[in-house]
Scaffold this motif. Structure first.
Motif, short mmCIF file in Angstrom:
data_model
loop_
_atom_site.label_atom_id
_atom_site.label_comp_id
_atom_site.label_asym_id
_atom_site.label_seq_id
_atom_site.Cartn_x
_atom_site.Cartn_y
_atom_site.Cartn_z
N GLN A 188 1.85 9.08 19.06
CA GLN A 188 1.22 9.85 20.13
C GLN A 188 1.65 11.31 20.15
O GLN A 188 1.05 12.14 20.82
N GLY A 189 2.70 11.62 19.38
CA GLY A 189 3.24 12.96 19.41
C GLY A 189 2.49 13.91 18.50
O GLY A 189 1.77 13.51 17.58
N HIS A 190 2.65 15.20 18.73
CA HIS A 190 2.01 16.23 17.91
C HIS A 190 2.64 16.25 16.53
O HIS A 190 3.86 16.28 16.38
N GLY A 191 1.79 16.20 15.50
CA GLY A 191 2.29 16.28 14.13
C GLY A 191 2.73 14.96 13.54
O GLY A 191 3.07 14.90 12.35
N GLY A 192 2.71 13.89 14.33
CA GLY A 192 3.10 12.58 13.83
C GLY A 192 1.93 11.84 13.22
O GLY A 192 0.79 12.33 13.20
N PRO A 193 2.16 10.65 12.70
CA PRO A 193 1.09 9.86 12.09
C PRO A 193 0.09 9.38 13.13
O PRO A 193 0.41 9.28 14.32
N SER A 194 -1.12 9.07 12.67
CA SER A 194 -2.11 8.52 13.60
C SER A 194 -1.93 7.02 13.77
O SER A 194 -2.47 6.44 14.71
N ALA A 195 -1.18 6.38 12.86
CA ALA A 195 -1.05 4.93 12.89
C ALA A 195 0.32 4.51 12.39
O ALA A 195 0.94 5.20 11.56
N ALA A 196 0.76 3.37 12.89
CA ALA A 196 2.01 2.77 12.42
C ALA A 196 1.88 1.26 12.52
O ALA A 196 1.38 0.72 13.51
N ALA A 197 2.35 0.58 11.48
CA ALA A 197 2.39 -0.88 11.47
C ALA A 197 3.80 -1.29 11.08
O ALA A 197 4.34 -0.80 10.08
N LEU A 198 4.37 -2.19 11.85
CA LEU A 198 5.72 -2.66 11.59
C LEU A 198 5.71 -4.18 11.54
O LEU A 198 5.09 -4.83 12.38
N GLY A 199 6.37 -4.72 10.55
CA GLY A 199 6.51 -6.17 10.45
C GLY A 199 7.92 -6.53 10.04
O GLY A 199 8.54 -5.83 9.23
N VAL A 200 8.44 -7.61 10.60
CA VAL A 200 9.75 -8.12 10.24
C VAL A 200 9.63 -9.61 9.98
O VAL A 200 8.86 -10.31 10.64
N VAL A 201 10.34 -10.11 8.97
CA VAL A 201 10.23 -11.51 8.57
C VAL A 201 11.61 -12.03 8.21
O VAL A 201 12.49 -11.28 7.76
N ASN A 202 11.83 -13.34 8.42
CA ASN A 202 13.09 -13.96 8.00
C ASN A 202 12.83 -14.87 6.81
O ASN A 202 11.69 -15.02 6.34
N ALA A 203 13.87 -15.51 6.31
CA ALA A 203 13.76 -16.32 5.11
C ALA A 203 12.89 -17.55 5.32
O ALA A 203 12.37 -18.13 4.35
N ALA A 204 12.71 -17.97 6.57
CA ALA A 204 11.84 -19.11 6.87
C ALA A 204 10.38 -18.72 6.95
O ALA A 204 9.52 -19.58 7.16
N GLY A 205 10.08 -17.43 6.81
CA GLY A 205 8.71 -16.96 6.89
C GLY A 205 8.24 -16.64 8.29
O GLY A 205 7.07 -16.30 8.48
N GLU A 206 9.13 -16.73 9.27
CA GLU A 206 8.75 -16.38 10.64
C GLU A 206 8.64 -14.86 10.76
O GLU A 206 9.50 -14.13 10.26
#
Length: 345
Positions: free
Chosen positions: A18-36
């Motif tokens: 949302q800030g000036h000069g920043g990206p228009s989009a962001a995607a974050l994902g986190v996963v563990n060894a069990a695939g969760e």
């Protein structure tokens, strides 16, 4: 315990998009060894003139992964070739590219032809970082001249991050398989030819004079047909997160090849990744066993086996221009630290 994305991490990403000069989009994902998994999507595929026209980011949106191409495609395929007995990591480069140019006056000795594939994988071959290949002409001219160019090399050993070394590795793979890189099979969620309508915008390219969506951002890779050993791969959030899961629990390569890939080889590097160290992009709370890699467009993938987690942060920080004051490294470290602190590990 299932992975979580804490409110603090989400707030960091909201502030960035949302800030000036920043990206228009962001995607974050986190996963563990069990695939969760846990994921968050924020922002729009590009910044339109009118907010009402903004196409929303989706889970299946395509991201230009930039230098994540190096570990997720090129290094992995070189290791797969070693698994099949098609090459050895300590082969001299000249074994696979016999038409590679000699330096002027060079009749032998420790030149580029004698540097090994391992040197190239670990950025320790003594090559320069980059050259303006896209200014040389059309694709055929660039590909031919690249092998004829008498690339100078310094002493082998010290790490000098080099796109040129991975372009050479890409050419080695093409010779081994008898087909261009763009014809190699890929895991789900990875592609060389994304649907532009589903692609996240990168930069308004001064060379091509247009905004890029679904086109390779890296000028050199684009000029060589859209993909080279150093850049050209696109991925969805799920596709990149799947790579992190395989690296975390095994299955990215055979056990022997994966173990060798992740073993520190030179200072700060494995055969495919950067190792955890003070000031690195994964944050200061990562364990010494952690490793990762980033891409110029604003992408990154990190894996911490000791914490049992892998995460990817995908942004288009070069949109609509790379020339901003936005600090992507600060965001990457903050995301890594807040994620790890919230997992209770």
């Amino acid at each position: 315990m299932s992975p979580v994305i804490p409110p603090r991490t989400r707030a960091l990403l909201e502030r960035a998009t949302q800030g000036h000069g920043g990206p228009s989009a962001a995607a974050l994902g986190v996963v563990n060894a069990a695939g969760e998994q846990a994921t968050v999507l924020l922002g729009t595929l590009q910044r339109p003139e009118r907010p009402a026209d903004a196409p929303p980011l989706r889970a299946d949106s395509w991201w230009d992964l930039a230098s994540l191409t190096k570990p997720l495609l090129t290094a992995r395929e070189v290791l797969r070739a070693a698994e099949r007995g098609l090459l050895d990591l300590d082969d001299p480069l000249g074994t696979h590219l016999p038409d590679l140019a000699w330096m002027p006056g060079q009749t032998g000795g420790d030149g580029l032809r004698e540097r090994t594939l391992r040197h190239l994988l670990t950025h320790s071959a003594g090559l320069h970082a980059w050259a303006k290949l896209f200014t040389w002409g059309d694709e055929r001219t660039i590909r031919a001249r690249f092998l004829h160019e008498p690339w100078p090399v310094s002493e082998a050993g010290p790490v000098v991050y080099s796109d040129l070394g991975y372009v050479l590795l890409g050419r080695v793979l093409e010779r081994l398989h008898g087909r261009p890189l763009r014809d190699l099979p890929l895991d789900g969620g990875l592609t060389f030819t994304p649907d532009p309508a589903r692609a996240v915008a990168t930069e308004h390219c001064l060379w091509r004079e247009r905004l890029l969506r679904g086109e390779t951002h890296d000028e050199n890779a684009a000029a060589m047909g859209g993909v080279a050993g150093h850049a050209g791969l696109f991925g969805t959030l799920g596709g990149v997160l799947r790579q992190g899961e395989l690296l975390l629990r095994g299955g990215w390569l055979s056990p022997a090849a994966q173990a060798e890939t992740l073993r520190p080889q030179v200072e700060g590097r494995t055969l495919a990744f950067v190792t955890s160290s003070p000031g690195w992009s994964g944050g200061s709370l990562a364990s010494p066993a952690a490793f990762g890699h980033t891409g110029f467009t604003g992408t990154g993938l990190w894996v911490d086996p000791a914490r049992g987690l892998a995460w990817t942060l995908l942004t288009n920080r070069v949109h609509p221009t790379r020339h901003t004051s936005f600090d992507i490294q600060c965001l990457r470290r903050a995301v890594g630290n807040t994620l790890l602190a919230a997992q209770g590990v």
